[in-house]
Design a protein around this motif. Structure first.
Motif, mmCIF file in Angstrom:
data_model
loop_
_atom_site.group_PDB
_atom_site.id
_atom_site.type_symbol
_atom_site.label_atom_id
_atom_site.label_comp_id
_atom_site.label_asym_id
_atom_site.label_seq_id
_atom_site.Cartn_x
_atom_site.Cartn_y
_atom_site.Cartn_z
ATOM 1 N N UNK A 1 0.512 -1.026 0.097
ATOM 2 C CA UNK A 1 -0.177 -0.248 0.235
ATOM 3 C C UNK A 1 0.587 1.589 0.080
ATOM 4 N N UNK A 2 2.033 1.188 0.837
ATOM 5 C CA UNK A 2 2.605 2.230 0.933
ATOM 6 C C UNK A 2 3.817 2.333 -0.390
ATOM 7 N N UNK A 3 4.114 1.893 -0.828
ATOM 8 C CA UNK A 3 4.816 1.081 -2.278
ATOM 9 C C UNK A 3 3.872 2.438 -3.483
ATOM 10 N N UNK A 4 2.747 1.485 -3.584
ATOM 11 C CA UNK A 4 1.228 2.280 -4.223
ATOM 12 C C UNK A 4 1.454 3.918 -3.408
ATOM 13 N N UNK A 5 1.114 4.179 -3.050
ATOM 14 C CA UNK A 5 0.807 5.773 -1.989
ATOM 15 C C UNK A 5 2.170 6.455 -2.775
ATOM 16 N N UNK A 6 3.391 5.846 -2.870
ATOM 17 C CA UNK A 6 4.859 6.717 -2.916
ATOM 18 C C UNK A 6 4.725 6.984 -3.910
ATOM 19 N N UNK A 7 4.137 5.797 -5.539
ATOM 20 C CA UNK A 7 4.452 6.060 -6.874
ATOM 21 C C UNK A 7 3.145 6.959 -7.664
#
Length: 388
Positions: free
Chosen positions: A272-278
């Motif tokens: 989820x955090x990876x999606x948010x940052x990307x």
């Protein structure tokens, strides 16, 4: 020699969701079969209930066939009937409303908050009438609703607060487990949930006043638990109820999943955090809007969603991702706009946030066994859509 890209069919599909064993699930299923522990009295059913009772610090937890079954039991435990109203969001699965309608009660649909798609407490306050019996928030995407304000409203108006926590196992708010604030709560272990067994659920009983009757309802309206415990001399029909029990095989698989809850929640949060940052750059330039999580909430990353600029753009993105063998999906059709509600329920006032955002919301793949390479494929594909 010229390099040729592989045909699309050779590209592995990234599904929206995938349920896979993470620990001892298969070992426990074999044990259940070899030990003849396959029925509703199985030690694996008891083990899951004990685990969940401890996790939620509840008066008791009953394993049931689905969150739908848990919600139906909640409606029975509240003695809902014709003329009663239950306040809930329109942006939810049909089971939230259906369970109340089956008892003759009326769902009172209210709007949601635009950042989380969780129920708007001030909309709840405005919807309370003398006919209101309960407030039923849904913790969308595993992000806890504003339970503090909802609890205040329930206490001030002598209402019961119950929680549809179907998506929220492993989530907390203000250090408290989501699902432990209401008198009663429903959990789901459907194959699409963080912890799954194909199909399953649990009724969390936080108010001990409901516990004895909850067992009667699950045991087809009988006093089976009291009889087996020696506090009743006859095993007989004492209340309404149904067959809300589960098999030991289901519980055996579920136990292996529950034991991995912390590990799988951490992995989902990382994705989820990876999606948010990307996708932050897409939000910065107005192409999408990302979800919001309050600092008070420790969410479980059940869903990663984003809002597109229009329904048409959402459909084009879904089709584009499908062409790359990536499954992305929309979510609920607001219940107050559904054919059954239009035909049988009093129309609610306009719900502008729900009506707008439900038609622009897109969910991306997120599952426990998802690899970093698969996450990167999704990120690259979404960026490719907007760059193209």
């Amino acid at each position: 020699m010229e390099l040729v890209s592989p045909a699309p069919s050779a590209t592995p599909k990234i599904p929206f969701n995938r349920l896979e064993p993470l620990g001892r699930e298969l070992e426990y299923v074999v044990q259940a079969i070899s030990e003849r522990e396959v029925g509703p009295a199985s030690r694996f059913v008891r083990a899951c209930e004990d685990w969940l009772t401890c996790h939620y610090k509840a008066a008791g937890v009953l394993l049931v066939p689905s969150a739908t079954a848990a919600l139906e039991m909640i409606a029975m435990l509240l003695d809902l009937g014709p003329g009663d109203e239950v306040i809930m969001p329109s942006f939810t699965f049909v089971s939230t409303a259906n369970a109340m309608v089956l008892r003759g009660a009326r769902p009172c649909f209210v709007d949601v908050l635009p950042g989380t798609m969780n129920i708007d407490p001030e909309a709840v306050a405005a919807a309370i009438t003398p006919r209101t019996k309960a407030i039923l928030p849904v913790h969308y995407a595993g992000v806890g609703c504003e339970l503090e304000r909802l609890g205040e409203l329930a206490r001030a108006n002598d209402l019961v607060l119950v929680e549809d926590a179907a998506q929220a196992i492993g989530a907390s708010r203000g250090g408290r487990r989501v699902g432990s604030a209401g008198a009663l709560a429903a959990l789901s272990f459907h194959e699409t949930k963080n912890v799954g067994c194909g199909e399953g659920g649990a009724l969390i009983v936080n108010d001990p006043a409901y516990l004895e009757r909850a067992h009667m309802l699950r045991d087809k309206g009988t006093n089976r638990k009291a009889f087996l415990g020696g506090s009743a001399d006859k095993y007989t029909w004492v209340d309404i109820g149904s067959s809300f029990s589960v098999s030991g095989l289901t519980a055996a698989f579920l136990l292996g999943q529950l034991e991995k809850l912390d590990e799988l929640t951490a992995r989902r949060r990382a994705i989820h955090a990876r999606y948010m940052a990307a996708f932050q750059d897409l939000e910065d330039r107005g192409a999408v809007r990302l979800p919001r999580v309050e600092p008070l909430c420790d969410h479980n990353a059940h869903i990663f969603f984003m809002f597109l600029r229009s329904t048409e753009e959402r459909e084009r993105l879904i089709a584009y991702l499908a062409s790359l063998r990536i499954q992305a999906v929309f979510h609920y059709v607001p219940l107050h706009t559904a054919p059954f509600a239009r035909a049988h329920l009093e129309a609610p006032p306009s719900l502008p946030v729900t009506e707008d955002l439900a038609h622009r919301l897109l969910r991306l793949p997120l599952y426990n066994a998802m690899t970093n390479d698969e996450v990167d494929r999704v990120i690259h594909a979404v960026h490719g859509f907007f760059e193209g």
